[in-house]
Design an enzyme around this catalytic site. Structure first.
Site, PDB file in Angstrom:
ATOM      1  N   HIS A 435      47.467  43.465  34.272  1.00 33.93           N
ATOM      2  CA  HIS A 435      48.403  43.921  35.669  1.00 33.93           C
ATOM      3  C   HIS A 435      48.016  45.231  36.064  1.00 33.93           C
ATOM      4  O   HIS A 435      48.475  45.145  37.595  1.00 33.93           O
ATOM      5  CB  HIS A 435      49.227  44.531  34.673  1.00 33.93           C
ATOM      6  N   ASP A 439      49.562  41.047  39.806  1.00 30.87           N
ATOM      7  CA  ASP A 439      51.325  41.765  40.226  1.00 30.87           C
ATOM      8  C   ASP A 439      51.922  41.071  39.312  1.00 30.87           C
ATOM      9  O   ASP A 439      51.571  39.394  39.106  1.00 30.87           O
ATOM     10  CB  ASP A 439      51.422  42.311  41.215  1.00 30.87           C
TER      11      ASP A 439
END
Length: 464
Positions: A435, A439
């Site tokens: 992450h 995204d």
């Protein structure tokens, strides 16, 4: 010598010319004669000097003849004989180069015993590394005289693990039941011969001092392989293999480094399974391999990576490296542990080429012959836990990649299709991603692309 010069001066010759002639006659003769007889006694040197200082050509010829006479025959033979390290009867079997990223390994087991005959390139031992198992091949045909390492030892490239005798003919006459002691006795004659000749004792005795060392390790072989029972009953303690320790370290490092997040989706496998069912016979007839579901998911993953290049990228310090190639790593479970062979340039391969490459790599992985180069690199990983019956899971990223796709088992479930409830073969798919780089938007779009292509493979033909 001074008396000779003094007499020549009295007779009218200059001392300088006499001394020059004397030295001129001494240098070439002395340099050759002294080399011919390095161990000559003082008496011989004294006679030799007398002949040299005489200065006449007849005496020089006599001096050379004397040099030939006094040179012993055995010494001449010793000087013409090469050192035993070059053409000796023994040759060492050493650990080969194991790959750029591997510096050492564990001597897992010996495939031969002392006294066994081996051929050139025949495996005699196995080295277990962090990634693969490597064979140590015999560099010469002959008989294994002894091992100089223990099973369970940590070895590096170039480490000597065995001594092989090249005199196969001499040992073969003993018979199949020959013992190591007989081999050692038959092979000990060259060092004894060199010691008797008293030439270079330091060089010749070096192999002799190295050979007694390995005889102590063999009794400890069983202890390295047999588990030690713990104080509690019905428990066993077995050391972790290097491969298992490496996998554990990498997975923990991945968990500590990446900000991992997993997103899920479900895929209707009806059309892809129908495609395989309709063309499986024609596919085998033309390409010689079976058409599986994995090739369809690899092609779908390639399509998804082309649509979302960030999934194929990786963080390197403060930079992002975008890869213009797609190398798909396939996680394969083997009896020795998890290995991840790589399908290079999967974006340029068709279904048949992917299936052939997967079959080749899977066979090598299962029999332990896969190389480090075939597992190095990779930009994206696919793990198929469905072959073991997994319904759903959260796979862990394979460093230094940024994402991994998890496939699961196909289960028939009731689904709503066109307003009707019908049974459908469904599979859960999971994408675990870093992450920090990816995204949720890109991750979801990538997983949706997998779903669209698998549910309708015609999209691959139309590139839509």
């Amino acid at each position: 010598m001074l008396g000779v010069i003094r007499r020549r001066v009295v007779s009218g010759a200059s001392s300088a010319s006499i001394l020059g002639q004397s030295l001129h006659s001494i240098r070439p003769i002395a340099s050759s004669e002294i080399l011919l007889q390095p161990r000559g006694g003082l008496g011989r040197v004294r006679n030799l000097s007398h002949l040299i200082f005489a200065g006449s050509s007849p005496c020089i010829k006599k001096t050379r003849n004397v040099g030939v006479v006094i040179q012993p025959e055995p010494i001449r033979q010793m000087w013409s004989r090469p050192f035993s390290s070059e053409t000796g009867d023994f040759i060492d079997a050493v650990v080969p180069h194991m790959g750029e990223s591997i510096t050492d390994g564990t001597l897992a087991k010996f495939l031969k015993n002392p006294g066994d005959r081996v051929e050139v390139d025949e495996p005699i031992a196995q080295i277990e590394t962090d990634k693969v198992t490597i064979d140590v091949a015999s560099p010469q045909s002959g008989v294994i005289q002894k091992f100089v390492a223990n099973e369970g030892d940590t070895v590096e490239p170039g480490t000597k693990i065995a001594v092989i005798s090249k005199s196969v003919d001499g040992v073969d006459h003993v018979g199949p039941s020959e013992k190591t002691s007989d081999i050692a006795a038959a092979q000990s004659s060259p060092p004894i011969e060199t010691v008797d000749k008293k030439k270079e004792p330091k060089v010749e005795t070096t192999p002799v001092t190295e050979k007694p060392k390995p005889h102590s390790p063999p009794p400890s072989k069983p202890s390295a392989r047999e588990p030690q029972l713990s104080p509690k009953e019905r428990e066993r303690r077995i050391p972790m293999t290097r491969l298992r320790k490496r996998v554990a370290t990498r997975l923990k490092d991945s968990q500590n480094t990446f900000a991992m997040l997993t997103t899920f989706n479900e895929v209707d496998m009806t059309n892809l399974m129908k495609l395989r069912s309709d063309y499986k016979d024609a596919f085998v007839e033309k390409h010689g391999v079976k058409l599986g579901l994995m090739s369809g998911f690899i092609k779908a993953a390639v399509s998804g990576l082309l649509n979302q290049p960030i999934i194929n990228a990786v963080i390197d310090g403060d930079d992002i490296i975008y890869r213009d190639y797609i190398d798909i790593s396939i996680a394969v479970g083997t009896p020795k542990g998890l290995v991840v062979p790589v399908i290079r340039n999967a974006d340029k391969m068709n279904f048949a080429e992917i299936e052939k490459e997967m079959n080749t790599l899977a066979k090598k992985a299962n029999n332990g012959s896969i190389s480090i180069d075939e597992m190095a690199g990779g930009s994206f990983t696919i793990s198929n836990g469905g072959v073991y019956g997994s319904l759903i899971s959260t796979p862990i990223i394979n460093p230094p990649q940024s994402a991994i796709l998890g496939m699961h088992s196909i289960v028939t479930r009731p689904m709503v299709v066109g307003g009707d409830i019908v049974p459908r073969p469904m599979m859960y798919v999971a994408l675990t991603y870093d992450h920090r780089l990816i995204d949720g938007r890109e991750a979801v779009f990538f997983l949706r692309r997998i779903k669209d292509v698998v549910e309708d493979p015609r999209r691959l033909l139309l590139d839509i």
